[in-house]
Motif scaffolding. Structure first.
Motif, short mmCIF file in Angstrom:
data_model
loop_
_atom_site.label_atom_id
_atom_site.label_comp_id
_atom_site.label_asym_id
_atom_site.label_seq_id
_atom_site.Cartn_x
_atom_site.Cartn_y
_atom_site.Cartn_z
N ASP A 41 0.84 -1.20 0.00
CA ASP A 41 0.00 0.00 0.00
C ASP A 41 0.88 1.25 0.00
N ARG A 42 0.86 1.98 -1.11
CA ARG A 42 1.73 3.16 -1.24
C ARG A 42 1.39 4.25 -0.23
N GLY A 171 -0.51 7.86 -5.34
CA GLY A 171 -0.83 7.45 -6.71
C GLY A 171 -2.17 6.74 -6.80
N GLN A 172 -2.19 5.62 -7.50
CA GLN A 172 -3.43 4.86 -7.68
C GLN A 172 -4.04 4.43 -6.35
N ASP A 173 -3.18 4.14 -5.38
CA ASP A 173 -3.68 3.65 -4.09
C ASP A 173 -4.50 4.70 -3.35
N LEU A 175 -6.89 6.11 -4.51
CA LEU A 175 -8.29 5.96 -4.93
C LEU A 175 -9.01 4.83 -4.23
#
Length: 192
Positions: A41-42, A171-173, A175
């Motif tokens: 998980d970023r 980033g995507q994480d 969301l």
DNA sequence: CACCGGATTGGCT
DNA sequence: GCCAATCCGGTGT
């Protein structure tokens, strides 16, 4: 393993967070949480397997606290939920005050218990007297800080999910819908 | 060892 | 709505 911490973040809704510290006994029902899913998980401090002086608490056995200082001012409280070596954490973002409201008011330097008393991770910690001094301590024994099951069940349909707050760097994480709260509860944090 | 910036809040413009 | 507060972790030199 992803299911675990996300599931736990939901399961913590409706539980009672208690502290018995200098200043008195306080407690509140957890109404808002966020899941942080281990090394993948970023948004997590443990992303990519980061293991430092600060994050080493996250790799310990679930059932303890992970508390760190944010912006040099706010003490943010997490519940560590994984087995040894898997740094899963649930950030507690807001509680509905139950016991020791006078104590909370004193700590927050407020005069009357408005909805901001324990809404938001920094405000909540201040009201409950949570500081980094409690980092890494057990949440299972009734001393200092702990969590109780008070027989309140929050059904899935009563849970609201959305993206986590303040993790734009992920980033995507950023969301992922891993912020959970009790639908309609007025004590959740006011953030977006 | 220096620099960058943050899982936020509340006070001021 | 904007931004300072205020510390120290994390990273790179």
């Amino acid at each position: 393993m992803r299911g675990d911490v996300v599931q736990t973040a939901k399961a913590l809704l409706g539980k009672k967070l208690c502290t018995d510290l200098k200043g008195g006994f306080t407690s509140g029902i957890i109404v808002e949480t966020e899941a942080y899913n281990g090394v993948t998980d970023r948004a997590s401090h443990a992303w990519g397997g980061r293991l430092t002086k600060r994050t080493k608490t996250m790799y310990e056995k679930g059932g303890i606290s992970y508390i760190y200082l944010c912006y040099g001012i706010h003490h943010l409280f997490n519940v560590i939920t994984g087995p040894v070596g898997e740094p899963h954490a649930v950030l507690i973002r807001a509680v509905e005050p139950v016991d020791g409201i006078d104590v909370m008011l004193r700590r927050r330097k407020m005069e009357s218990p408005g909805y901001r008393l324990t809404a938001g991770p920094g405000s909540m910690s201040a009201a409950l007297g949570i500081t980094t001094a409690l980092n890494g301590t057990s949440l299972l024994s009734r001393e200092g800080i702990w969590i109780e099951d008070v027989g309140k069940t929050v059904l899935d349909r009563e849970i609201e999910a959305g993206p986590r707050v303040g993790v734009g760097y992920a980033g995507q994480d950023a969301l992922l819908p891993w912020r959970f709260s009790i639908k309609g509860n007025r004590w959740k944090s006011p953030v977006k």
